[in-house]
Enzyme design. Structure first.
Site, mmCIF file in Angstrom:
data_model
loop_
_atom_site.group_PDB
_atom_site.id
_atom_site.type_symbol
_atom_site.label_atom_id
_atom_site.label_comp_id
_atom_site.label_asym_id
_atom_site.label_seq_id
_atom_site.Cartn_x
_atom_site.Cartn_y
_atom_site.Cartn_z
ATOM 1 N N HIS B 57 0.716 -1.401 0.044
ATOM 2 C CA HIS B 57 -0.021 0.109 0.026
ATOM 3 C C HIS B 57 1.160 1.325 0.182
ATOM 4 O O HIS B 57 0.119 2.444 0.434
ATOM 5 C CB HIS B 57 -0.940 -0.033 1.256
ATOM 6 C CG HIS B 57 -1.966 -1.081 1.223
ATOM 7 N ND1 HIS B 57 -2.974 -1.319 0.395
ATOM 8 C CD2 HIS B 57 -1.898 -2.080 2.184
ATOM 9 C CE1 HIS B 57 -3.361 -2.447 0.638
ATOM 10 N NE2 HIS B 57 -2.860 -3.031 1.944
ATOM 11 N N HIS B 219 -8.140 -4.293 -1.112
ATOM 12 C CA HIS B 219 -7.506 -5.469 -1.437
ATOM 13 C C HIS B 219 -8.465 -6.302 -2.341
ATOM 14 O O HIS B 219 -8.427 -7.443 -2.608
ATOM 15 C CB HIS B 219 -7.245 -6.317 -0.262
ATOM 16 C CG HIS B 219 -6.890 -5.702 1.008
ATOM 17 N ND1 HIS B 219 -7.569 -4.999 1.882
ATOM 18 C CD2 HIS B 219 -5.550 -5.544 1.295
ATOM 19 C CE1 HIS B 219 -6.786 -4.448 2.695
ATOM 20 N NE2 HIS B 219 -5.371 -4.575 2.366
#
Lengths: 351, 351
Positions: B57, B219
């Site tokens: 991320h 995700h």
């Protein structure tokens, strides 16, 4: 093509509107819709720093407008040069009477338009001198340096030129420092997937899945060769094998490293490559004074990385360490806090 | 899959090595290979700020370690929670005796591991309190806030919590400010292309070319609906239509906007979306105090954008305006230079 745009033909205009709204603490629009400037430009008593280039390379070029960085930037269409008018207007916006250093990359369109702009600037009494970045090792042999393209090394050229100007150097001093910065800098890029210009709608060059193109340019210009995709460490070795002998860099050198993603390559992978880069440099007795890793000079959503290494001397190091505040490069401190405090006083312009 | 890695199973380890080498002016490794800390942590007399989460991320989570930001971060595998041990070790590294604010996102694995770590921390005499970010509007209805996931609003939570701690607040004060930050924040994401975990080798969810998934998670968690791809302005409208009524935001509100790319969407396009976001907010009488646009919270090379809006009050504004120095968020000044100078003195810790 999953592009998030409105009318693809106006992507640059729409982007500029959003950019100015987002960063009004740093940049300001000008009367020329294709020129943005530092909000406090022209800065009284300081040489103006101008650059310009095609769009699609975020944060280059407008992201490097700011304090101790660039004063005005001419904005081109995606992957194409700004007009001569835009370069001229940027020169006007940046000039406080101390002259303008136009620091840009070696591409035919930019060369032509900067030259035209300089002729007109001269008539207006604005003194402009240039440094033409040519850090891309892969774009021409070493005995034809003047044919090499400018790539991510431009970021370091702007950092050095911007800092030198803020330290109070005159135009010749700024030009000399920026020229030395790019003369001491070598870059190479490796591409692993192409990109798509919104108004075109499909990639205008190809990189086959599972392959990588060594020496590819920022606009998909052909590289040196195409190979099966290697590991991150092998890619680091391959890039260093091109860069290090070219200057050459040697044992005992102190360097700045800039490892940039080309757009869509996750930053995670860029750190994996960097890990090996610093390891190899250490083995060779070359020490890294400062490293920049991230998306500093991109090509839309192209995949791949570019590696840039600059050999330092005391002057370049002082310029690299100076604090700066632009969208693409914000630096609050050098590695030495004592130096930082001294340099902060430089950056308190009288203007 | 054009991934630039060595052994895909060790991508996180390799990334961490490169990250530490690159940013040694800000971060330091710890004895736990899955915990990085601010180089000066624990900071004497200051509440420690801890977070953690899965990798992939960037710049989240480790990129938000730094001055006036997070003190220690637990690092998980790609898209999965750090271990309880890593969270515990991060708490130990961050604690100067004033307690630890663990500010993380609402995911089952993270919740479980933070709770286990807190039990062990208590036995060691470390006081830990938590704020669990749940800013993602799309992940559960409004009457089930506790089921909502934490997304890019976490960046603002860390900014506020980190600033409050540096201002000298005690643990309850830091927790209250960070909780208010996330309670005042709403986010939503739109995905236009999936991503591939290196060790998996193919996307584990699908977004068909020419479509967009509204409300998609970081995700690839399913969103609210799948639509044909819209224009940038329509996407801005769609996201605001979800966010604004949810808090609700109202005329006269002052807000911070964070528009993040999901990884591979060019920053250029993010500015195009932001242009419309600010336009709509202005029409509704909502003023933007500060905007952040760029890749602040990504999902490898996923394409798309997330929009986060936080309603400000005086306390939150003071925290947002405080200078900070982390890899992912560097801020040299607030919008008001007078405030900046006052806040710089806060940030000169005695420790």
């Amino acid at each position: 093509m999953n592009r998030i745009v409105n009318n693809p033909d106006y992507a640059v205009e729409d982007m500029l509107k959003g950019f100015v709204k987002t960063h009004k603490d740093i940049v300001a629009p000008t009367e020329d819709p294709r020129v943005l400037k530092y909000k406090d430009a022209p800065v009284e008593g300081k040489v103006g720093i101008v650059t310009g280039g095609g769009s699609g390379h975020k944060p280059a070029f407008i992201g490097y407008i700011g304090k101790n960085m660039c004063d005005a930037v001419a904005v081109g269409e995606i992957f194409s040069s700004p007009t001569a008018k835009a370069f001229l207007d940027a020169m006007k916006e940046a000039d406080s009477g101390k002259g303008v250093a136009c620091l840009y990359g070696n591409y035919a369109g930019d060369n032509m338009n900067v030259k035209m702009a300089m002729r007109k600037a001269k008539k207006l009494g604005i003194e402009v001198k240039t440094v033409v970045a040519n850090d891309d090792c892969a774009s021409a042999p070493k005995d034809e340096l003047e044919k090499r393209r400018g790539v991510a090394g431009e970021v370091l050229m702007w950092k050095v030129g911007g800092a030198k100007a803020s330290m109070g150097a005159d135009l010749d001093g700024v030009i000399a420092a920026a020229q030395k910065a790019i003369d001491n800098t070598r870059s190479v890029g490796i591409g692993t997937a192409p990109c798509t210009i919104p108004a075109v709608g499909h990639p205008n060059f190809e990189i086959k899945d599972g392959t990588m193109e060594v020496g590819i340019g920022h606009h998909g210009e052909p590289g040196i060769n195409v190979q099966p995709l290697k590991t991150a460490s092998e890619i680091a070795d391959e890039m260093l094998d091109i860069i290090l002998p070219d200057l050459p860099f040697a044992e005992g050198d102190e360097v700045v490293v800039l490892l940039s993603g080309l757009g869509a390559t996750p930053v995670m992978e860029q750190y994996i490559v960097y890990d090996r880069v610093e390891e190899v440099l250490a083995e060779k007795g070359i020490s890294v004074h400062k490293a920049y890793v991230g998306n500093y000079f991109t090509s839309l959503e192209m995949m791949g990385v570019t590696l840039t290494v600059m050999k330092l001397d005391d002057e370049l190091k002082e310029c690299i360490d100076m604090p700066c505040d632009s969208v693409g490069l914000k630096q609050l401190q050098g590695t030495d806090m004592r130096i930082q405090n001294e340099l902060y006083s430089y950056s308190c312009w009288r203007g």
